[in-house]
Scaffold this motif. Sequence first.
Motif, PDB file in Angstrom:
ATOM      1  N   ALA A 270       7.714 106.112  38.334  1.00 51.55           N
ATOM      2  CA  ALA A 270       8.641 106.545  39.376  1.00 51.55           C
ATOM      3  C   ALA A 270      10.053 106.578  38.806  1.00 51.55           C
ATOM      4  O   ALA A 270      10.395 105.816  37.891  1.00 51.55           O
ATOM      5  N   LYS A 271      10.876 107.491  39.313  1.00 56.08           N
ATOM      6  CA  LYS A 271      12.238 107.630  38.825  1.00 56.08           C
ATOM      7  C   LYS A 271      12.987 106.303  38.954  1.00 56.08           C
ATOM      8  O   LYS A 271      12.948 105.652  39.994  1.00 56.08           O
ATOM      9  N   GLY A 272      13.642 105.900  37.874  1.00 55.19           N
ATOM     10  CA  GLY A 272      14.424 104.668  37.884  1.00 55.19           C
ATOM     11  C   GLY A 272      13.638 103.423  37.524  1.00 55.19           C
ATOM     12  O   GLY A 272      14.213 102.359  37.353  1.00 55.19           O
ATOM     13  N   LYS A 273      12.309 103.517  37.405  1.00 58.49           N
ATOM     14  CA  LYS A 273      11.496 102.355  37.065  1.00 58.49           C
ATOM     15  C   LYS A 273      11.106 102.413  35.596  1.00 58.49           C
ATOM     16  O   LYS A 273      10.485 103.379  35.149  1.00 58.49           O
ATOM     17  N   LYS A 274      11.437 101.371  34.846  1.00 58.51           N
ATOM     18  CA  LYS A 274      11.190 101.345  33.401  1.00 58.51           C
ATOM     19  C   LYS A 274       9.799 100.806  33.112  1.00 58.51           C
ATOM     20  O   LYS A 274       9.352  99.842  33.719  1.00 58.51           O
ATOM     21  N   PHE A 275       9.110 101.436  32.172  1.00 61.18           N
ATOM     22  CA  PHE A 275       7.785 100.970  31.757  1.00 61.18           C
ATOM     23  C   PHE A 275       7.950  99.892  30.691  1.00 61.18           C
ATOM     24  O   PHE A 275       8.608 100.115  29.667  1.00 61.18           O
ATOM     25  N   ASP A 276       7.335  98.717  30.897  1.00 61.92           N
ATOM     26  CA  ASP A 276       7.523  97.602  29.955  1.00 61.92           C
ATOM     27  C   ASP A 276       6.208  96.890  29.662  1.00 61.92           C
ATOM     28  O   ASP A 276       6.189  95.701  29.398  1.00 61.92           O
TER      29      ASP A 276
END
Length: 777
Positions: A270-276
């Motif tokens: 989702a826009k604004g959510k960083k994958f970590d």
Amino acid sequence: MNDNFYKQILNESHLGYAFHKIILDDNNKPIDYEFIEVNTAFENLTGLKRSDVLGKKITEVLPDIKKSEFNWIEFYGNVAINGGSEELEQFSEPLKRWYKVKVYSPEKGSFITTFIDITNERKKINDLYKLSSMSEELLEGLKEENNYQIITDNLLKLAEAKFAIFNLYEEDGKYYTTKVIAGDRGIANKAMNIMGMKVDKKKWPHDTVRAEKIKEKMVTHFPTLKELAGDVIPKALCDLLTKSFGFGEIVVVKIMKNNLMLGDFTIIMAKGKKFDKDSIVEIYATQVGLALISMREEAIISKSEELFKTTLLSVGDGVISVDAKGKVLILNKVAQELTGWNHEEALGKSIQEIFHIIDATTRERSDNPVQKVILTGDTLEQTNQNILISKDGIERPIEDSTAPIKDEQDNITGVVLVFRDYTEKKKRLDEIIYLSFHDNLTGLYNQSFFEAEMERIDTKRNLPFTVIMGDVNGLKLVNDTFGHALGDELLIKVAEIMKISCREDDIIARVGGDEFIILLPKTDSIQAGKLIDRILGLMKNEKIKDIDVSVSFGWATKTDMEQTKGFITKKAEDSMYTNKLIEGQEFRSRVIDNIILAINRKSPWEEAHSKRVSELCVAVGKELKFDKKELEILKTFGLLHDIGKIAIANDILNKPGRLTESEFYEIKRHPEIGFRILSTVKDMSLIANYVLSHHERWDGKGYPKGLSKEDVPLVSRICNIADAYDAMTSERSYRPAMSNEYAIEELQKNAGTQFDPVLVELFLNKVLPKFNLNEIR
């Protein structure tokens, strides 16, 4: 260096810091704590402002803290009162964060906490748990194509993404197919409409641009969709999709085995959510790769060997394979044992003759599953509704499943029937069903069954309808004194008496720890009273380890359908509690009398010792000008001071030699046990507290609380001296009686340490000279 220097260091520390004062109730039990000081890191880590907490109690700052499963107040109170330090990792329910906390007490009654926020670390651990729980599903999931969806859905959860796409590469690498898309199906369909194509199940040619971008890493990140798309999707279309549906970062996770590209997962955040979650999804992709390789290896097996393979895989179960006409071809060993037919006899016979099954409920002959599969070509999933009747007439409940065997042209060439003896499993399931409606301890019905039966029999034809409620008297006292095993024995005995007394159709249920209900359809109040008299009559003759079996009963009768179930039950309950107010107190008093008798039987010298201690205590009280009521309390306390020894094993109480460390620990429990026993009896609470403290010392080295000086009740200090004097001058199982002179010398020696020095002087100079020592022996 001044205090400001240290405060500055503390305030700039990354560790959360808080200084608290513990708040105790009248029984010195922690009930709250107050914020005295906090640092900046405390505010950052908790979200609580310094100005909002200083000088306030924790229950004012976080009112829900007492609802938490973890008892923070008790945990911190233990450190504040007893000193030392503790360290733990714990979830704060009010703050919804995980913390690693170290707590220590700089002075009695206060404590300091230092802590860090470990929420992210715990989140990673939870991800590993999720991955572990998915492993078994992975091993089975790719054996059937429709399970690609499950595997991709799992990845979506693991990645916490907007969408996850599973692409499967062909072995020659020239094409790949988008097998499934996981995520919001409505949004996915809208996106595919904009693209003008259906993406899932679509076969794509090898994209060299895309392949070049992801070749270096197992997990590759792209800021937006257009950085990944290559030549497959136009960049303008990528921008439109990104803007329309809030697509953010794109991540490609390769699925490889031995440098062979098997497929990939494309993750859309989702826009604004960083994958970590690179590491965790890489592990997941590796597991998927193993499953894909396994699937490919299985596909290599010739279809002409399918029948043989199916038989081998089912070797632990009964297996019968038939041809397309339903004639038996193979009957494995287990199948021979269950059907009663050997392989030679069964070969070529109709499956109808060999596999004789009937419906478990109707006992009519069941349709043969093999014929169904031959007609429909569908697999029949496992069922457990049939009974197999063997050639020699033995009946067994079975589980069975049936599947077609097909050739390369999808024609049915035979059927394989797999079945197993369901007897033990059915027995276990029946036990589970039984336990779901029965109390595991007593075998009576439980709360769930009672509620269902109450609903069922609440009809006009069952009037008059009586509800009896019973509450076992003194269960907590028995549990605290003798242990829960004896309490369980008491409950079982009560249940047995009720079952003996009631009619076969009466409903008896245990609905709480010590509560029972009897439902009596077509029974009036007079009949119910007679039943209770019958139950109480049987209980009079029963004892559990010197304890009477006693239950307080109440009942109410429904005579009109306008009276609700709740009204009748409440009326019965109120009646029961009214009776319990009287009977329960009388019972507990009788229990204490029985306990005293039991102690005297356990230890022959205990009765005389208690009487002498009581007389000596009263003598000291008279010298201290106690009034009549106070002297009566002192007398009773002296008689009961060792009541807690009822729970101490005989071999320890009467041991002729020195006690071991563990045995002495057991002996030291008796003041607390005595306190719990006497606390259950009205008007005994004061004496209960004296009993609790009668082994405390003047110097604070006694037990159980370590009280010192005037914090030890005066009456307990008096008993301490009288108890010690009589113990020294009396014969014990482990030594002869000591001389009066020796006892006096010991009291003088320990005045100011073990004993109150003023009371020792009074005891030696005013009390002992007035006593005829032989008489009080």
